[in-house]
Design an enzyme around this catalytic site. Structure first.
Site, PDB file in Angstrom:
ATOM      1  N   HIS A  39      -1.336   0.632   5.644  1.00 55.14           N
ATOM      2  CA  HIS A  39      -2.003   1.631   6.485  1.00 55.14           C
ATOM      3  C   HIS A  39      -1.157   2.887   6.702  1.00 55.14           C
ATOM      4  O   HIS A  39      -0.699   3.179   7.796  1.00 55.14           O
ATOM      5  CB  HIS A  39      -2.395   1.022   7.829  1.00 55.14           C
ATOM      6  CG  HIS A  39      -3.464  -0.025   7.720  1.00 55.14           C
ATOM      7  ND1 HIS A  39      -4.104  -0.530   8.819  1.00 55.14           N
ATOM      8  CD2 HIS A  39      -4.007  -0.655   6.651  1.00 55.14           C
ATOM      9  CE1 HIS A  39      -5.000  -1.436   8.435  1.00 55.14           C
ATOM     10  NE2 HIS A  39      -4.945  -1.526   7.103  1.00 55.14           N
ATOM     11  N   GLU A  47     -15.753   3.853   9.039  1.00 57.78           N
ATOM     12  CA  GLU A  47     -16.340   4.988   9.759  1.00 57.78           C
ATOM     13  C   GLU A  47     -16.335   6.276   8.952  1.00 57.78           C
ATOM     14  O   GLU A  47     -15.402   6.544   8.183  1.00 57.78           O
ATOM     15  CB  GLU A  47     -15.548   5.243  11.053  1.00 57.78           C
ATOM     16  CG  GLU A  47     -15.595   4.111  12.053  1.00 57.78           C
ATOM     17  CD  GLU A  47     -14.845   4.415  13.339  1.00 57.78           C
ATOM     18  OE1 GLU A  47     -14.877   3.571  14.244  1.00 57.78           O
ATOM     19  OE2 GLU A  47     -14.237   5.500  13.432  1.00 57.78           O
ATOM     20  N   GLN A  83       0.814  -1.216   0.000  1.00 55.81           N
ATOM     21  CA  GLN A  83       0.000   0.000   0.000  1.00 55.81           C
ATOM     22  C   GLN A  83       0.849   1.268   0.000  1.00 55.81           C
ATOM     23  O   GLN A  83       0.313   2.373  -0.071  1.00 55.81           O
ATOM     24  CB  GLN A  83      -0.929   0.003   1.224  1.00 55.81           C
ATOM     25  CG  GLN A  83      -1.954  -1.109   1.203  1.00 55.81           C
ATOM     26  CD  GLN A  83      -2.767  -1.176   2.482  1.00 55.81           C
ATOM     27  OE1 GLN A  83      -2.701  -0.307   3.349  1.00 55.81           O
ATOM     28  NE2 GLN A  83      -3.573  -2.229   2.619  1.00 55.81           N
TER      29      GLN A  83
END
Length: 375
Positions: free
Chosen positions: A151, A245, A84
């Site tokens: 992340h 979220e 990532q």
């Protein structure tokens, strides 16, 4: 506490909006350009050209006529590309007309010591029309460095007080550190345009917190949008299996990861029994199962009157964009959009021309323009 009638009415409204799915679409989608390598972010220069980042470490220039410039922007610092990790967001500085500066975020370092960096530089144009960067400065590097390639966060935006807020991630294997504001893992940081600490940051002067920290308890911030009319900052972030979220940001707040979440781990183990705890701020909206939110835009344009003031959340796993309408501090409407594209959507962008643009997450990535029927 909400009454039962209010709760049922809200639930019915949400179910009705989900059922819409834009079956009678009042928009069209057109591929502006293809052949992008895992595109990640874009922004528009004052002359109408677009800058597009590719996670593989390249920044491209899209001409006003839709032609992708052959030569990439030169002068970027070294980007660490793995998993990532790579080149992330690009933004044109609020003072671009005076300074010609742009800002970009990226993974920096190496496999054993990587961070999220934010840099800025002056954009120069040659007589042939190619662009290059000079006076490049790294203005922020998250600390501590970590191993792995997951992340990083990387989305950022400018606030009207000439500060920058940058969303970060928990590094996947370091989630407990997200509850420690002394570091940058799993946090949102705020800085000036030159990278220094604003004097009114919430943890300035406290020994148990880093002065850059604006909020903490995040898993992997992937979308960020400022609503100038309401003076509110919103973010979205990945949960694990579920628990994605949408958050209304408050300086100094703890958003709970990994102590509160509706998600479960990838091996189906329970992460925590709690969805709320004292002193922790819960989300405005959760998505379970996960949609894998990957970007966010607030629409303030003149092409889609029906969408004015709505948020658009791009999604990887569900291959869609989720339109979200917020009234006060309540989510009152949602709608699935662009599912017919059957593409993982990396980013949704509300452009100065009033159209929405989508970046698809693939080797042969596309920039897609959304415009009203008959435009």
């Amino acid at each position: 506490m909400k009454s039962l009638a209010t709760t049922l009415a809200t639930a019915c409204a949400l179910l009705a909006s989900h059922a819409a799915h834009a079956s009678d679409r009042d928009y069209t989608t057109d591929v502006v350009v293809e052949g992008l390598e895992f595109p990640w972010g874009l922004d528009t220069l004052p002359d109408g050209r677009m800058l597009i980042t590719e996670r593989t470490g390249t920044m491209r220039v899209l001409e006003q006529d839709g032609r992708l410039h052959e030569q990439a922007v030169q002068g970027l610092p070294e980007v660490w590309v793995e998993g990532q990790a790579g080149l992330f967001e690009v933004k044109v500085s609020p003072d671009y007309r005076e300074t010609s500066r742009i800002y970009w975020s990226y993974a920096c370092g190496s496999a054993n010591d990587s961070s999220t960096c934010l840099a800025r530089g002056v954009l120069n144009e040659s007589s042939s029309g190619s662009l290059s960067l000079s006076n490049v400065e790294e203005i922020f590097r998250s600390s501590p460095g970590r191993t792995g390639s997951a992340h990083y966060g990387g989305r950022f935006t400018f606030l009207p007080d000439d500060t920058i807020v940058l969303g970060l991630g928990d590094g996947f294997d370091y989630r407990e550190q997200a509850q420690k504001p002394i570091n940058h893992i799993g946090s949102i940081v705020r800085m000036t345009l030159s990278g220094s600490v604003p004097s009114d940051n919430p943890f300035v002067g406290l020994s148990e917190a880093d002065p850059y920290t604006y909020s903490y308890g995040h898993r992997n911030v992937q979308g960020i949008a400022y609503d100038a009319r309401r003076d509110r900052l919103y973010t979205n972030e990945h949960g694990p299996r579920g628990g994605d979220e949408l958050n209304l940001m408050m300086p100094g707040a703890n958003y709970g990861w990994p102590l509160i979440t509706s998600g479960i781990d990838y091996n189906f183990a329970r992460i925590t029994p709690f969805k709320q705890l004292p002193g922790m701020t819960g989300p405005l909206l959760e998505w379970t199962p996960s949609i894998a939110p990957s970007g966010m835009a607030l629409y303030r344009g003149d092409k889609f009157a029906q969408w004015e003031g709505d948020f658009f959340v791009s999604a990887l796993a569900k291959k869609k964009v989720q339109r979200v309408r917020i009234a006060g501090t309540e989510v009152v409407e949602q709608e699935d959009l662009f599912t017919e594209l059957e593409r993982r959507i990396r980013y949704v962008y509300s452009a100065p021309d009033g159209f929405l643009y989508l970046l698809t997450d693939q080797q042969n990535g596309e920039l897609i323009r959304v415009q009203p029927q008959g435009e």
